[in-house]
Design a protein around this motif. Structure first.
Motif: not given
Ligand code: X15
Length: 319
Positions: A28-29, A42, A80, A107, A110, A118, A134, A206-207
């Motif tokens: 992940r970045h 996102s 990113r 990502e 979303y 959040r 999530r 990404h995550g």
């Protein structure tokens, strides 16, 4: 966090004693500006935070000290992710290595949740609901529509005219399952052939695009993937056999205590108490809008209500 280890152990139990033929890095970045503000980022193109820059450089130093020589880096179309790749390669002294960008590593989209905080969402809708949004495998948030303050910024962006899908077919909201479905053809058709050619590949994603890929590679179940959370700026080494099955547990490289703390920090982002200084200046983003009940058309917000000063995008006009 404990579950993360259980997933890894479960994968390890299935790995018996196969020989490793390939290695690939997934990461992940580095921390993005909105990670710091605890907002769903996102497809909004935020830059790395100062800490994120340091994380990316630290990853490069770590891989250099371990003697790795990368052959190609894959990124999303988001800055990113690309910036992390550049910094990492610079720290490794391997700036010449090709960086290949694709929206398929973007990502997770979303949808209508983009831009929201959040912790504030947890106060309004409950921690469990936010955790479901999530981390669940197949829950898709309400889609983004033209009334959303970031809609035009995303879909008018020239980068999305370069994709292998025309803009109208790009997602408006995605579950993790959807992410895997758009990512897997690229993994199979573009990344795997590079690895098979003997190239050492690093994916700066990404995550959630990384969670989707790990789910696929490690065979993590739909239920267990809920408990997998990735820290920013931490390379994950995956070793695979000739059939691209993992031969040993994936390794998160770096100081293990710091990594566990970083995972906890991401997990705690949906605790109602997880406020950032900036959020005190942000009015309730949905003005008590009921996103839980919303299916297609959540209440309008504008960039000012989510703490962004720019007025270049038309405010939302409601449903
Ligand atoms: O943009 C995002 O991820 P990224 O920082 O990895 O690009 C998402 O907002 C991550 O949110 P999540 O950790 O609540 O899934």
């Amino acid at each position: 966090m404990m579950f993360f280890h259980l997933c890894v152990q479960a994968a390890a139990a299935r790995q018996s004693f196969r020989m490793s033929k390939y290695k690939v890095f997934v990461m992940r970045h580095g921390e993005g500006a909105w990670t710091k503000e605890n907002r769903f980022c996102s497809w909004v193109d935020q830059r790395l935070s100062e800490d994120g820059v340091k994380e990316a450089l630290a990853c490069g130093h770590l891989l250099k000290e371990a003697g790795y020589q990368l052959d190609v880096v894959f990124t999303s179309l988001l800055s990113r992710s690309i910036h992390t790749a550049w910094l990492l390669l610079e720290a490794m002294g391997q700036e010449w290595v090709p960086v290949v960008r694709t929206w398929r590593l973007n990502e997770r989209h979303y949808g209508a949740l983009i831009g929201l905080n959040r912790a504030e969402m947890a106060l309004n809708h409950g921690e469990e609901q936010v955790k479901q949004w999530r981390r669940s495998y197949d829950l898709t948030p309400p889609p983004i529509d033209e009334s959303h303050p970031y809609f035009l910024e995303i879909y008018n962006d020239r980068r999305y005219s370069t994709c292998d899908l025309s803009i109208e077919f790009l997602p408006k909201s995605e579950s993790l399952k959807d992410v895997l479905e758009r990512l897997q053809p690229y993994w199979d058709g573009t990344i795997v052939p590079e690895i098979k050619r003997g190239k050492l590949v690093l994916i700066s994603g990404h995550g959630n695009s990384c969670r989707a890929l790990l789910k696929h590679l490690e065979g993590i179940s739909d239920a267990d993937i809920v408990n997998v959370t990735l820290p920013t700026g931490t390379p994950i080494l995956i070793e695979l056999d000739e059939n691209f099955r993992p031969t040993k547990p994936m390794q998160l490289l770096g100081d293990q205590k710091a990594i566990q703390a970083a995972i906890r920090k991401v997990e705690d982002q949906d605790q109602p108490g997880c406020q950032t200084p900036s959020i005190r200046n942000i009015k309730t983003m949905w003005e008590k809008g009921n996103i839980v009940g919303a299916t297609e058309c959540p209440k309008a917000m504008n960039k000012e209500t989510v703490g962004v000063k720019s007025k270049s995008v038309t405010n939302g006009v409601g449903c």
